[in-house]
Design a protein around this motif. Structure first.
Motif, PDB file in Angstrom:
ATOM      1  N   PHE A  52       0.726  -1.095  -0.153  1.00  0.00           N
ATOM      2  CA  PHE A  52      -0.044  -0.100  -0.046  1.00  0.00           C
ATOM      3  C   PHE A  52       0.775   1.197   0.056  1.00  0.00           C
ATOM      4  O   PHE A  52       1.913   1.430   0.594  1.00  0.00           O
ATOM      5  CB  PHE A  52      -0.916   0.145   1.287  1.00  0.00           C
ATOM      6  N   HIS A  53       0.407   2.465  -0.514  1.00  0.00           N
ATOM      7  CA  HIS A  53       0.934   3.502  -0.463  1.00  0.00           C
ATOM      8  C   HIS A  53       0.057   4.679  -0.102  1.00  0.00           C
ATOM      9  O   HIS A  53      -1.248   4.687  -0.179  1.00  0.00           O
ATOM     10  CB  HIS A  53       1.263   4.233  -1.906  1.00  0.00           C
ATOM     11  N   ILE A  54       0.523   5.714   0.710  1.00  0.00           N
ATOM     12  CA  ILE A  54      -0.467   6.819   1.167  1.00  0.00           C
ATOM     13  C   ILE A  54       0.288   8.136   0.749  1.00  0.00           C
ATOM     14  O   ILE A  54       1.402   8.173   0.922  1.00  0.00           O
ATOM     15  CB  ILE A  54      -0.788   6.818   2.749  1.00  0.00           C
ATOM     16  N   SER A  55      -0.449   9.034   0.274  1.00  0.00           N
ATOM     17  CA  SER A  55       0.063  10.402   0.004  1.00  0.00           C
ATOM     18  C   SER A  55      -0.919  11.405   0.394  1.00  0.00           C
ATOM     19  O   SER A  55      -2.266  11.261   0.394  1.00  0.00           O
ATOM     20  CB  SER A  55       0.412  10.388  -1.598  1.00  0.00           C
TER      21      SER A  55
ATOM     22  N   ILE B  11      -9.019   9.842   2.540  1.00  0.00           N
ATOM     23  CA  ILE B  11      -9.242   9.765   4.058  1.00  0.00           C
ATOM     24  C   ILE B  11      -9.042  11.363   4.393  1.00  0.00           C
ATOM     25  O   ILE B  11      -8.288  11.888   4.282  1.00  0.00           O
ATOM     26  CB  ILE B  11      -8.132   9.019   4.763  1.00  0.00           C
ATOM     27  N   SER B  12     -10.106  11.670   5.169  1.00  0.00           N
ATOM     28  CA  SER B  12      -9.885  13.017   5.750  1.00  0.00           C
ATOM     29  C   SER B  12      -9.288  13.041   7.200  1.00  0.00           C
ATOM     30  O   SER B  12      -9.875  12.086   7.768  1.00  0.00           O
ATOM     31  CB  SER B  12     -11.475  13.791   5.781  1.00  0.00           C
ATOM     32  N   ASP B  13      -8.624  14.279   7.369  1.00  0.00           N
ATOM     33  CA  ASP B  13      -7.953  14.280   8.747  1.00  0.00           C
ATOM     34  C   ASP B  13      -8.467  15.697   9.187  1.00  0.00           C
ATOM     35  O   ASP B  13      -7.766  16.776   8.418  1.00  0.00           O
ATOM     36  CB  ASP B  13      -6.689  13.925   8.580  1.00  0.00           C
ATOM     37  N   ASP B  14      -9.467  15.677  10.271  1.00  0.00           N
ATOM     38  CA  ASP B  14      -9.597  17.152  10.739  1.00  0.00           C
ATOM     39  C   ASP B  14      -8.598  17.795  11.350  1.00  0.00           C
ATOM     40  O   ASP B  14      -8.741  19.152  11.631  1.00  0.00           O
ATOM     41  CB  ASP B  14     -11.021  17.028  11.366  1.00  0.00           C
ATOM     42  N   LEU B  15      -7.773  17.285  12.168  1.00  0.00           N
ATOM     43  CA  LEU B  15      -6.677  18.040  12.950  1.00  0.00           C
ATOM     44  C   LEU B  15      -5.659  18.627  11.859  1.00  0.00           C
ATOM     45  O   LEU B  15      -5.305  19.827  12.224  1.00  0.00           O
ATOM     46  CB  LEU B  15      -6.065  17.069  13.853  1.00  0.00           C
ATOM     47  N   SER B  16      -5.200  18.020  10.949  1.00  0.00           N
ATOM     48  CA  SER B  16      -4.299  18.597   9.989  1.00  0.00           C
ATOM     49  C   SER B  16      -4.923  19.407   8.880  1.00  0.00           C
ATOM     50  O   SER B  16      -4.227  20.178   8.208  1.00  0.00           O
ATOM     51  CB  SER B  16      -3.073  17.524   9.652  1.00  0.00           C
ATOM     52  N   GLY B  17      -6.396  19.304   8.769  1.00  0.00           N
ATOM     53  CA  GLY B  17      -6.810  19.788   7.488  1.00  0.00           C
ATOM     54  C   GLY B  17      -6.344  19.213   6.134  1.00  0.00           C
ATOM     55  O   GLY B  17      -6.343  20.049   5.271  1.00  0.00           O
ATOM     56  N   SER B  18      -6.159  17.820   5.970  1.00  0.00           N
ATOM     57  CA  SER B  18      -5.642  17.130   5.044  1.00  0.00           C
ATOM     58  C   SER B  18      -6.560  16.133   4.491  1.00  0.00           C
ATOM     59  O   SER B  18      -7.555  15.595   5.179  1.00  0.00           O
ATOM     60  CB  SER B  18      -4.203  16.751   5.284  1.00  0.00           C
ATOM     61  N   LEU B  19      -6.429  15.767   3.400  1.00  0.00           N
ATOM     62  CA  LEU B  19      -6.966  14.505   2.490  1.00  0.00           C
ATOM     63  C   LEU B  19      -5.814  13.835   2.088  1.00  0.00           C
ATOM     64  O   LEU B  19      -4.746  14.347   1.615  1.00  0.00           O
ATOM     65  CB  LEU B  19      -8.030  15.170   1.430  1.00  0.00           C
ATOM     66  N   TYR B  20      -6.003  12.368   2.284  1.00  0.00           N
ATOM     67  CA  TYR B  20      -4.975  11.496   1.817  1.00  0.00           C
ATOM     68  C   TYR B  20      -5.627  10.854   0.834  1.00  0.00           C
ATOM     69  O   TYR B  20      -6.756  10.087   1.087  1.00  0.00           O
ATOM     70  CB  TYR B  20      -4.376  10.850   3.106  1.00  0.00           C
ATOM     71  N   ARG B  21      -4.633   9.924  -0.020  1.00  0.00           N
ATOM     72  CA  ARG B  21      -5.118   8.873  -0.903  1.00  0.00           C
ATOM     73  C   ARG B  21      -4.247   7.567  -0.305  1.00  0.00           C
ATOM     74  O   ARG B  21      -2.957   7.569  -0.283  1.00  0.00           O
ATOM     75  CB  ARG B  21      -4.854   9.109  -2.313  1.00  0.00           C
ATOM     76  N   LEU B  22      -5.127   6.612  -0.253  1.00  0.00           N
ATOM     77  CA  LEU B  22      -4.681   5.279   0.001  1.00  0.00           C
ATOM     78  C   LEU B  22      -4.636   4.325  -1.097  1.00  0.00           C
ATOM     79  O   LEU B  22      -5.747   4.154  -1.762  1.00  0.00           O
ATOM     80  CB  LEU B  22      -5.391   4.657   1.276  1.00  0.00           C
ATOM     81  N   SER B  23      -3.413   3.808  -1.682  1.00  0.00           N
ATOM     82  CA  SER B  23      -3.519   3.128  -3.190  1.00  0.00           C
ATOM     83  C   SER B  23      -2.754   1.979  -2.515  1.00  0.00           C
ATOM     84  O   SER B  23      -2.098   1.647  -1.772  1.00  0.00           O
ATOM     85  CB  SER B  23      -3.099   4.168  -3.913  1.00  0.00           C
TER      86      SER B  23
END
Length: 379
Positions: free
Chosen positions: A42-45, A359-371
């Motif tokens: 898996f990769h996450i970015s 994936i949303s992350d409300d603490l860092s204000g980010s969206l990640y992609r899990l592939s």
């Protein structure tokens, strides 16, 4: 930071189990993708780190990703996630009260407010000049207290499902709160769907059967390890899941438990762990991940705030056995915290047409992609 810590300690001085979470992390932290841990292959970015307090996610017909928020009172539209251009984050609504929930339906974006549901019509044709929010459902049950934010979603019956959280840690809510309701897209024909629910911030429907599954956050101040958050399955409209009388299916409430036995209620399908704050969840129907993940539930665990040792702060995978019952969750994405210090808090997950998962992350204000596999991570 010392002054903030002192204020928080004073505010929560009556809670013996108050953890260091509220005292250790800033209001908004920078994403640390290099700290994230995923299974082999898996990769996450990071897709974007410009979506402060991003919570529930929804996808439009043209690939626009919509994200609600809690504190900022804003709704974002994020384009470019599917490729073909730069990722751009636009604010398409603001000044709302706890607009956590977003649901896309027939070209329109439905957004939750603490006491109403509003809609932005024909939204993907008006991202640069969004329409004014139009109220479609008003006067939702409301009482000052906890859990007035609302995850929303359209079911396979084309009805909008809305939770009415308990306005407290634990209290006798009757039939006005602690439930899920549904309504027609125009806000009419409201129906009670399920009861005995403290605070669900995620529900979804199983492909094929159309069965509704939802998370529920257990009550606080019963210690580090009690009660567990729940994964519940709704088989019949009108089922009650026990709150405030019974927790995790077998633990009577210290104050209300004598009024009704746990045997009177529907038990959880799966216990997820105490205070992990399980929020958004979706079934994975893509083909990018290995076949063993097909049909599984992916669940965002926002993380504990009142546990002496932090729990949650991860995304988990729940597979199903041959008997159709969910099995113990396994970590799919970890590393949002190091020990007692958290820099990220997963809030929702959203499978995309290419088989990757946002994936949303409300603490860092980010969206990640899990592939997975040879799929190139999004820069």
């Amino acid at each position: 930071m010392k002054r903030l810590s002192g204020l928080l300690r004073a505010s929560f001085s009556g809670m013996a189990s108050m953890t260091a979470l509220c005292l250790c992390v800033p209001a908004e932290a920078a994403p640390q993708p290099e700290s994230l841990q995923v299974p082999p292959g898996f990769h996450i970015s990071v897709v974007t780190d410009q979506a402060p307090n991003a919570r529930e996610l929804a996808r439009g017909a043209r690939g626009t990703i919509f994200a609600g928020t809690r504190g900022p009172g804003k709704v974002y539209a994020i384009t470019g996630v599917d490729g073909g251009g730069p990722v751009v984050v636009r604010t398409i609504a603001e000044g709302l009260t706890l607009p956590v929930g977003v649901a896309y339906h027939d070209g329109d974006l439905y957004v939750s407010d603490s006491q109403r549901i509003v809609v932005l019509r024909d939204i993907e044709n008006h991202l640069d000049k969004p329409p004014r929010p139009e109220t479609v459902a008003d006067n939702l049950p409301y009482r000052i207290g906890d859990h007035s934010w609302k995850f929303i979603a359209f079911g396979p019956d084309n009805r909008l499902y809305v939770p009415i959280g308990a306005p407290c840690n634990v209290c006798d809510v009757g039939h006005d709160f602690g439930k899920i309701i549904s309504m027609a897209p125009d806000g009419t024909d409201r129906r009670d769907v399920a009861f005995g629910i403290r605070n669900t911030v995620g529900f979804t429907w199983q492909p094929g059967s159309g069965t509704m599954w939802f998370t529920d956050n257990g009550r606080d101040n019963m210690g580090d390890d009690m009660p567990s958050d729940e994964l519940n399955r709704l088989d019949t409209p009108g089922q009650s899941f026990g709150y405030p009388y019974c927790h995790q299916g077998n633990v009577p409430d210290p104050e209300f438990g004598k009024q009704h036995a746990c045997s009177e209620f529907t038990p959880p399908a799966l216990l997820l762990g105490a205070h992990v704050a399980a929020l958004g969840l979706r079934f994975y129907e893509g083909t990018q991940f290995p076949a063993a993940y097909h049909g599984n539930l992916i669940i965002a665990e926002h993380g504990s705030w009142n546990r002496s040792q932090l729990a949650g702060y991860q995304v988990v995978n729940v597979a199903f056995g041959a008997d159709g019952k969910p099995m113990a969750p396994k970590v799919l994405v970890g590393g949002f915290r190091q020990g007692q210090h958290a820099w990220g808090r997963p809030a929702d997950v959203l499978p995309l047409p290419d088989g990757s998962v946002l994936i949303s992350d409300d603490l860092s204000g980010s969206l990640y992609r899990l592939s997975y596999g040879e799929a190139a991570p999004t820069p």
